[in-house]
Design a protein around this motif. Structure first.
Motif, PDB file in Angstrom:
ATOM      1  N   ARG A 114      -8.668   1.225   5.641  1.00 20.50           N
ATOM      2  CA  ARG A 114      -8.029   0.106   4.943  1.00 20.50           C
ATOM      3  C   ARG A 114      -7.124   0.626   3.826  1.00 20.50           C
ATOM      4  N   ASP A 136      -3.206   0.055   3.325  1.00 18.37           N
ATOM      5  CA  ASP A 136      -2.629  -0.435   2.068  1.00 18.37           C
ATOM      6  C   ASP A 136      -1.518   0.485   1.571  1.00 18.37           C
ATOM      7  N   GLU A 137      -1.661   1.782   1.839  1.00 21.92           N
ATOM      8  CA  GLU A 137      -0.677   2.774   1.413  1.00 21.92           C
ATOM      9  C   GLU A 137       0.493   2.904   2.389  1.00 21.92           C
TER      10      GLU A 137
END
Length: 159
Positions: free
Chosen positions: A29, A33-34
């Motif tokens: 996750r 997100d990155e």
């Protein structure tokens, strides 16, 4: 008639990708997100990853193992067209981007290994011994941290 091996395999859930890659779901996750990997969402808002995400996660983890920060990994993945998984040719091109940095890290690790029993390069591990190699804390004027190890030229400082 479609060949069985040519059939599209179903996307992976976050749990399946975690199990297959050995990377915790929380890290997956975070990677998403990155912007390092992508998923699509089902009607029930569950993540689904294409099969190529497994290779991409492996690429990320192996890059981290050789000491590359996520920012550098993100930069080289951004060089790939259409956010596709790196191919063998891509890896060769990417590795050329990292060769100088990796060679500098290797030199630094060898220097650390060779100096570890005497000093860590600045006196922080053995102040009494380092006073002999660094009289008057001469290296302290060059800045904080292990100055002999921070010297990327590899030669250190002359006494």
């Amino acid at each position: 008639m479609v060949n069985a091996t040519a059939r599209t395999l179903p996307d992976l859930t976050v749990g399946e990708l975690s199990r297959r890659s050995g990377v915790p779901a929380s890290a997956l996750r975070f990677y998403e997100d990155e912007g390092l990997i992508r998923s699509r969402r089902t009607a029930g808002n569950q993540r689904r990853y294409g099969r190529d995400a497994l290779r991409r996660v492996t690429f990320i983890r192996m890059s981290q193992r050789v000491g590359m920060p996520l920012s550098a990994i993100r930069e080289v993945l951004a060089l790939l067209p259409d956010d596709r998984t790196p191919t063998r040719a891509d890896w060769a091109r990417i590795s050329r981007c990292w060769q100088d940095d990796l060679n500098a890290r290797i030199r630094q690790m060898e220097q650390l290994r060779d100096q570890l029993t005497d000093c860590i390069g600045c006196g922080c591990m053995s102040l009494a011994k380092c006073r002999l190699a660094n009289p008057g804390d001469r290296l302290g004027t060059d800045g904080p941290g292990p100055r002999r190890l921070a010297d990327h030229r590899g030669g250190g400082y002359e006494d």
